[in-house]
Scaffold this motif. Sequence first.
Motif, PDB file in Angstrom:
ATOM      1  N   ILE A  66      -2.535  -0.755  -8.152  1.00  0.00           N
ATOM      2  CA  ILE A  66      -1.242  -0.122  -8.402  1.00  0.00           C
ATOM      3  C   ILE A  66      -0.924   0.831  -7.257  1.00  0.00           C
ATOM      4  N   VAL A  67       0.254   0.664  -6.658  1.00  0.00           N
ATOM      5  CA  VAL A  67       0.610   1.465  -5.477  1.00  0.00           C
ATOM      6  C   VAL A  67       1.831   2.352  -5.742  1.00  0.00           C
ATOM      7  N   ASN A  68       2.135   2.594  -7.014  1.00  0.00           N
ATOM      8  CA  ASN A  68       3.331   3.388  -7.362  1.00  0.00           C
ATOM      9  C   ASN A  68       3.396   4.710  -6.611  1.00  0.00           C
ATOM     10  N   LYS A  69       2.264   5.363  -6.456  1.00  0.00           N
ATOM     11  CA  LYS A  69       2.217   6.689  -5.829  1.00  0.00           C
ATOM     12  C   LYS A  69       1.661   6.650  -4.410  1.00  0.00           C
ATOM     13  N   THR A  70       1.376   5.449  -3.918  1.00  0.00           N
ATOM     14  CA  THR A  70       0.806   5.329  -2.574  1.00  0.00           C
ATOM     15  C   THR A  70       1.880   5.539  -1.518  1.00  0.00           C
ATOM     16  N   HIS A  71       1.585   6.340  -0.503  1.00  0.00           N
ATOM     17  CA  HIS A  71       2.551   6.609   0.564  1.00  0.00           C
ATOM     18  C   HIS A  71       2.876   5.313   1.305  1.00  0.00           C
ATOM     19  N   PRO A  72       4.141   5.149   1.749  1.00  0.00           N
ATOM     20  CA  PRO A  72       4.534   3.911   2.450  1.00  0.00           C
ATOM     21  C   PRO A  72       3.594   3.508   3.584  1.00  0.00           C
ATOM     22  N   LYS A  73       3.130   4.486   4.371  1.00  0.00           N
ATOM     23  CA  LYS A  73       2.291   4.150   5.536  1.00  0.00           C
ATOM     24  C   LYS A  73       0.917   3.646   5.130  1.00  0.00           C
ATOM     25  N   ASP A  74       0.547   3.877   3.862  1.00  0.00           N
ATOM     26  CA  ASP A  74      -0.770   3.455   3.391  1.00  0.00           C
ATOM     27  C   ASP A  74      -0.716   2.160   2.585  1.00  0.00           C
ATOM     28  N   ARG A  75       0.449   1.533   2.501  1.00  0.00           N
ATOM     29  CA  ARG A  75       0.568   0.289   1.732  1.00  0.00           C
ATOM     30  C   ARG A  75       0.291  -0.949   2.579  1.00  0.00           C
ATOM     31  N   ASP A  76       0.131  -0.767   3.871  1.00  0.00           N
ATOM     32  CA  ASP A  76      -0.143  -1.869   4.798  1.00  0.00           C
ATOM     33  C   ASP A  76       0.936  -2.953   4.705  1.00  0.00           C
ATOM     34  N   SER A 108      17.697  -6.014  -2.218  1.00  0.00           N
ATOM     35  CA  SER A 108      17.208  -5.087  -1.185  1.00  0.00           C
ATOM     36  C   SER A 108      16.501  -3.886  -1.808  1.00  0.00           C
ATOM     37  N   THR A 109      16.949  -3.476  -2.979  1.00  0.00           N
ATOM     38  CA  THR A 109      16.292  -2.370  -3.679  1.00  0.00           C
ATOM     39  C   THR A 109      14.858  -2.732  -4.024  1.00  0.00           C
ATOM     40  N   ILE A 110      14.625  -3.973  -4.421  1.00  0.00           N
ATOM     41  CA  ILE A 110      13.264  -4.421  -4.734  1.00  0.00           C
ATOM     42  C   ILE A 110      12.367  -4.278  -3.504  1.00  0.00           C
ATOM     43  N   LEU A 111      12.879  -4.680  -2.337  1.00  0.00           N
ATOM     44  CA  LEU A 111      12.092  -4.526  -1.107  1.00  0.00           C
ATOM     45  C   LEU A 111      11.741  -3.068  -0.859  1.00  0.00           C
ATOM     46  N   ARG A 112      12.721  -2.185  -1.024  1.00  0.00           N
ATOM     47  CA  ARG A 112      12.504  -0.763  -0.754  1.00  0.00           C
ATOM     48  C   ARG A 112      11.503  -0.161  -1.745  1.00  0.00           C
ATOM     49  N   LEU A 113      11.498  -0.659  -2.970  1.00  0.00           N
ATOM     50  CA  LEU A 113      10.526  -0.185  -3.962  1.00  0.00           C
ATOM     51  C   LEU A 113       9.119  -0.659  -3.598  1.00  0.00           C
ATOM     52  N   ILE A 114       8.995  -1.922  -3.160  1.00  0.00           N
ATOM     53  CA  ILE A 114       7.680  -2.440  -2.758  1.00  0.00           C
ATOM     54  C   ILE A 114       7.145  -1.661  -1.559  1.00  0.00           C
ATOM     55  N   ALA A 115       8.058  -1.346  -0.633  1.00  0.00           N
ATOM     56  CA  ALA A 115       7.652  -0.622   0.579  1.00  0.00           C
ATOM     57  C   ALA A 115       7.359   0.843   0.311  1.00  0.00           C
ATOM     58  N   GLY A 116       7.817   1.358  -0.822  1.00  0.00           N
ATOM     59  CA  GLY A 116       7.612   2.769  -1.123  1.00  0.00           C
ATOM     60  C   GLY A 116       8.688   3.663  -0.537  1.00  0.00           C
ATOM     61  N   LEU A 117       9.788   3.062  -0.059  1.00  0.00           N
ATOM     62  CA  LEU A 117      10.878   3.858   0.505  1.00  0.00           C
ATOM     63  C   LEU A 117      11.737   4.493  -0.591  1.00  0.00           C
ATOM     64  N   GLU A 118      11.596   3.998  -1.811  1.00  0.00           N
ATOM     65  CA  GLU A 118      12.239   4.605  -2.972  1.00  0.00           C
ATOM     66  C   GLU A 118      11.232   4.638  -4.106  1.00  0.00           C
ATOM     67  N   ASP A 119      11.376   5.621  -5.001  1.00  0.00           N
ATOM     68  CA  ASP A 119      10.484   5.731  -6.162  1.00  0.00           C
ATOM     69  C   ASP A 119      10.991   4.844  -7.293  1.00  0.00           C
ATOM     70  N   ILE A 120      10.047   4.233  -8.001  1.00  0.00           N
ATOM     71  CA  ILE A 120      10.433   3.428  -9.157  1.00  0.00           C
ATOM     72  C   ILE A 120      10.714   4.353 -10.337  1.00  0.00           C
ATOM     73  N   THR A 121      11.540   3.876 -11.264  1.00  0.00           N
ATOM     74  CA  THR A 121      11.836   4.649 -12.476  1.00  0.00           C
ATOM     75  C   THR A 121      10.750   4.425 -13.518  1.00  0.00           C
ATOM     76  N   ARG A 157      -1.188   4.946  14.644  1.00  0.00           N
ATOM     77  CA  ARG A 157      -2.486   4.770  13.999  1.00  0.00           C
ATOM     78  C   ARG A 157      -3.644   5.044  14.965  1.00  0.00           C
ATOM     79  N   LYS A 158      -3.315   5.621  16.137  1.00  0.00           N
ATOM     80  CA  LYS A 158      -4.314   6.078  17.106  1.00  0.00           C
ATOM     81  C   LYS A 158      -5.194   4.955  17.666  1.00  0.00           C
ATOM     82  N   TYR A 159      -4.593   3.775  17.866  1.00  0.00           N
ATOM     83  CA  TYR A 159      -5.348   2.687  18.489  1.00  0.00           C
ATOM     84  C   TYR A 159      -5.630   3.032  19.959  1.00  0.00           C
TER      85      TYR A 159
END
Length: 342
Positions: free
Chosen positions: A67-77, A44-57, A104-106
């Motif tokens: 590379i999306v390490n610093k990309t905000h979760p809402k911008d990872r699509d 589950s931690t791997i999922l949260r890292l991919i989603a950007g809900l937690e920062d990677i070490t 997203r203002k649709y």
Amino acid sequence: MSSVVLKNLVKSYDGKKNVIDNINLEIKDKEFIVLVGSSGCGKSTILRLIAGLEDITSGDILIDDEIVNKTHPKDRDIAFVFQSYALYPHMSVFDNIAFGLKMRKYDKKIIKEKVNEVAKALNLEDLLERKPKQLSGGQRQRVALGRAIVRNPKVFLMDEPLSNLDANLRVHMRSEIKKLHSRLRTTFIYVTHDQTEALTMGDRIVVLDKGKIQQADTPEVIYNKPCNKFVAGFIGQMNFIDVNINNQCFEIEGHTFKTDKQIKGAVCVGIRAEKMTVGDVTLSIIPEIVEMTGGERILYFYLNNCRCCAKVPLDYKIGETVELRLSVNNMYFFDKESGVVI
């Protein structure tokens, strides 16, 4: 294109032991991949890292080669389906599904069209005005899926989405999610601790233990060619019997077997429960426990002082002596110390 690549991924908390320990994994575009392992293995931690809900070490996460390490979760699509559904209790089904689009203002007309389309696909058309508390567990799960689908994301992340459902509904929802993947043709990353879900749903299975990947391959390879004792024991019902091999021969309950492998000394032999009645060497046992599972019975007994189980037909009667039939051709050999398959 919606590939996901994990490169030398590490996650630790407060600088202590790594929860995710140098994981490398390439998930292909449109692949349905299942992360499986016991509680605390890091899936589950791997999922949260991919989603950007937690920062990677340390390490990198790439989505579509970026590379999306610093990309905000809402911008990872990415769409995340949680174990607890995470629906807004004060909102209707329609508003829950539409929430991401509204953020997203649709245009309202487009939102209505998209929500109605998803509701029809998930059989939610008659429930759009209800609140989550008025829904069953299966209906809530479909709403959570609808909220994810309506955005048409690059990647779906699902964290044990069926664990709160009853057995029959789990079977139904497994097939529904597979059909959904076939229809959407996008990348699914699915977390579970249930081996049946892993075997029936995944294009590939990634078996995790203590933050490390033990094996990543197709369900057929994982089941038939486990790379070590952990994988063999986690996927399917594998018996482990301690033996001592001399001159390529070993004994199980006084019966001699010969292997063509160049092995000697203390070894762990593995035999799957369904293969305990297939072979040319007969052993007689009286089981101490018998379980009926519907289409078969599972017998529990000891061989070489190691607890084992066998699957037998329903016509077995409790208290009867059972004749097991074993073959060295159905046996796996594992190193006693490392657990690696020999």
